[in-house]
Design an enzyme around this catalytic site. Structure first.
Site, short mmCIF file in Angstrom:
data_model
loop_
_atom_site.label_atom_id
_atom_site.label_comp_id
_atom_site.label_asym_id
_atom_site.label_seq_id
_atom_site.Cartn_x
_atom_site.Cartn_y
_atom_site.Cartn_z
N ARG A 247 -5.91 0.43 -6.22
CA ARG A 247 -4.66 1.05 -5.76
C ARG A 247 -4.23 2.21 -6.66
NH1 ARG A 247 -2.35 -2.32 -1.76
NH2 ARG A 247 -2.62 -4.55 -2.09
N PHE B 237 -13.75 2.82 5.34
CA PHE B 237 -12.92 1.91 4.54
C PHE B 237 -12.48 2.70 3.31
CE2 PHE B 237 -11.52 -1.26 1.69
CZ PHE B 237 -11.04 -2.28 2.49
N GLY C 287 0.79 -1.24 0.00
CA GLY C 287 0.00 0.00 0.00
C GLY C 287 0.81 1.28 0.00
N ASP D 118 -3.96 1.55 11.34
CA ASP D 118 -5.34 1.18 11.65
C ASP D 118 -5.36 0.68 13.10
OD1 ASP D 118 -7.93 0.18 11.54
OD2 ASP D 118 -7.70 -0.73 9.60
N GLU E 249 4.47 4.26 5.71
CA GLU E 249 3.23 3.47 5.67
C GLU E 249 2.12 4.28 5.00
OE1 GLU E 249 1.86 0.84 5.70
OE2 GLU E 249 2.41 -0.52 7.32
N ASP E 250 1.16 3.57 4.45
CA ASP E 250 0.00 4.27 3.88
C ASP E 250 -1.04 4.55 4.96
OD1 ASP E 250 -0.29 1.52 4.03
OD2 ASP E 250 -1.71 1.40 2.39
#
Ligand code: PRP
Length: 183
Positions: free
Chosen positions: A164, A151, A43, A102, A98-99
């Protein structure tokens, strides 16, 4: 590509503006020192490739791929390394890219794992942070956007490997049971 109902949360222009700001913050924080970017596949690829082009620092990049063991063990934070770094990080200044953060389990594990290899320093930059989903405390050193518990896909983030390549970040809306609940 399946046409699931989605709405734009962050446009490509908004992301580009924030990525440049983050790069300026990171450039200032490292004061000219060499930094090794650790891009977490898959990601973070889009974010890392944009971010590194605005860093006014000597930069190297390496890649890791990780996957969590599954829902029963997820709370343990157990993460499997699918692809490790190519070389030693001892004495290097590391910046994990990081994307999204969570639950925090991936980064909690990654930071502990990488710190055990004795880098000179370790920081984390994430494009997105969803603090509402945390299972372990984790605060990124640099963060692009805090977002609610949506989401999201696009700009590297996927739903079943789709989306993506979208230039912006989009909220996916569940429709006819196509979008399964997370975790
Ligand atoms: C995403 C993201 C982080 C992780 C964050 O990766 O890139 O690595 O989940 O979640 P956590 O804070 O709950 O641990 P994902 O597993 O979707 O893989 P991908 O990057 O290959 O899409």
């Amino acid at each position: 590509m399946k046409n699931i109902n989605r709405e734009e949360l962050l446009s490509a222009a908004e992301i580009a503006r924030r990525v440049k700001e983050l790069a300026a913050e990171i450039t200032a924080a490292y004061g000219g020192r060499r930094v090794l970017l650790v891009c977490v596949l898959k990601g973070a690829v889009v974010f890392a490739s944009d971010l590194m082009r605005y860093l006014d620092l000597p930069v190297e990049i390496d890649f890791m791929a990780v996957s969590s063991y599954g829902s029963e063990t997820a709370t343990s934070g157990a993460v499997r390394i699918l692809k490790d770094l190519d070389s030693s990080i001892q004495g290097k200044e590391l910046l994990i890219v990081e994307d999204i953060v969570d639950t925090g389990l991936t980064l909690d594990y990654l930071c502990k794992n990488l710190l055990s290899r004795k880098p000179a320093s370790l920081k984390v930059v994430t494009l997105l942070d969803k603090p509402a989903r945390r299972k372990v405390e984790f605060i990124p050193d640099f963060c692009g956007f805090e977002i609610p518990d949506y989401f999201v896909v696009g700009y590297g983030l996927d739903y079943n490997q789709d989306y993506r390549q979208l230039p912006g970040i989009h909220i996916l809306h569940p429709e006819k049971g196509e979008l399964q609940p997370e975790g």
